[in-house]
Design an enzyme around this catalytic site. Sequence first.
Site, PDB file in Angstrom:
ATOM      1  N   LYS A 213       8.354  10.232   7.321  1.00  0.00           N
ATOM      2  CA  LYS A 213       9.159  11.108   8.173  1.00  0.00           C
ATOM      3  C   LYS A 213      10.145  11.938   7.366  1.00  0.00           C
ATOM      4  O   LYS A 213      10.472  11.635   6.221  1.00  0.00           O
ATOM      5  CB  LYS A 213       9.867  10.283   9.248  1.00  0.00           C
ATOM      6  CG  LYS A 213       8.888   9.780  10.304  1.00  0.00           C
ATOM      7  CD  LYS A 213       9.549   9.261  11.547  1.00  0.00           C
ATOM      8  CE  LYS A 213       8.488   8.990  12.615  1.00  0.00           C
ATOM      9  NZ  LYS A 213       9.066   8.390  13.836  1.00  0.00           N
ATOM     10  N   ARG A 249       4.639   0.726  11.487  1.00  0.00           N
ATOM     11  CA  ARG A 249       3.587   1.694  11.786  1.00  0.00           C
ATOM     12  C   ARG A 249       3.524   2.653  10.602  1.00  0.00           C
ATOM     13  O   ARG A 249       4.465   3.388  10.336  1.00  0.00           O
ATOM     14  CB  ARG A 249       3.918   2.444  13.080  1.00  0.00           C
ATOM     15  CG  ARG A 249       2.855   3.426  13.536  1.00  0.00           C
ATOM     16  CD  ARG A 249       3.278   4.095  14.832  1.00  0.00           C
ATOM     17  NE  ARG A 249       2.279   5.055  15.294  1.00  0.00           N
ATOM     18  CZ  ARG A 249       2.202   6.316  14.892  1.00  0.00           C
ATOM     19  NH1 ARG A 249       3.091   6.794  14.009  1.00  0.00           N
ATOM     20  NH2 ARG A 249       1.263   7.122  15.355  1.00  0.00           N
TER      21      ARG A 249
END
Length: 273
Positions: A213, A249
Amino acid sequence: MSARRRPELWGVVNTTPDSFSDGGLFQEADAAIRQGLALVEQGASVIDVGGESTRPGAHRVTPEEEEKRVVPVVRALAEAGVVVSVDTMRASTARKAVDAGARIVNDVSGGLADPDMFSVVAEAGVDYVLMHWRGHSDTMDSLAQYDDVVSDVAQEIRVRLEEASQAGIDPSRLLVDPGLGFAKTPEHNWSLLSHLDDLVPSGMRMVVGASRKRFLGELLPGEHQPTERDGASAALGVLLAEAGVFALRVHNVKAHREALDVWQAFHEGGPRE
């Protein structure tokens, strides 16, 4: 020092043309299935299949297109014995994916995007990942306004958990994702990561999706691709293991597995025999 439980690795397979990390690589069903099987070989215990990008600014696809992208992949992986999670905000897609063999519904909207989601999950009797969310990708950056991000997010999660339980979802099947990057600035993300225990009731399973991210990319010098954030992602994965999260994840399962191998050996005085 006492070791915590090793977190599960949930491998991400995006069957989309526009996901921020790997958009287009696994858009074809055969490529997505091969990738899912490869991630299992690398150490993933769950494969999370999504057919709609949730990157900032992304536009929604039709239900028909989402189902076309994910259901064949879910079915093939489930038939191969893989534990599959479907990443969707739509109850109709969740229902069809569960019918195809999915055992987990991963809903980034926490039931807010589709009022039928909770009832579908309750009827299906599958695990449900409830993420903190405030709005769709095209508006979420403008919604990153908090009096105190930790207490505000914790309160909003509690409300959604109560509503999920009232809708008939077994509380033992609920997992929580703090929603890093969704209506949150990098500063918000780091604050939440520093206070994970304050976000959910004691003993509740938490899934964290930090892999590749933007807030991790801000730690790296110069311009780079999301795939170049794997080292930072794995380092954070070790810290999240130390914090006791249930699952990570991730996009690069191998990098995270190796980092967790080191973490586990450190705590246990060497590798497992």
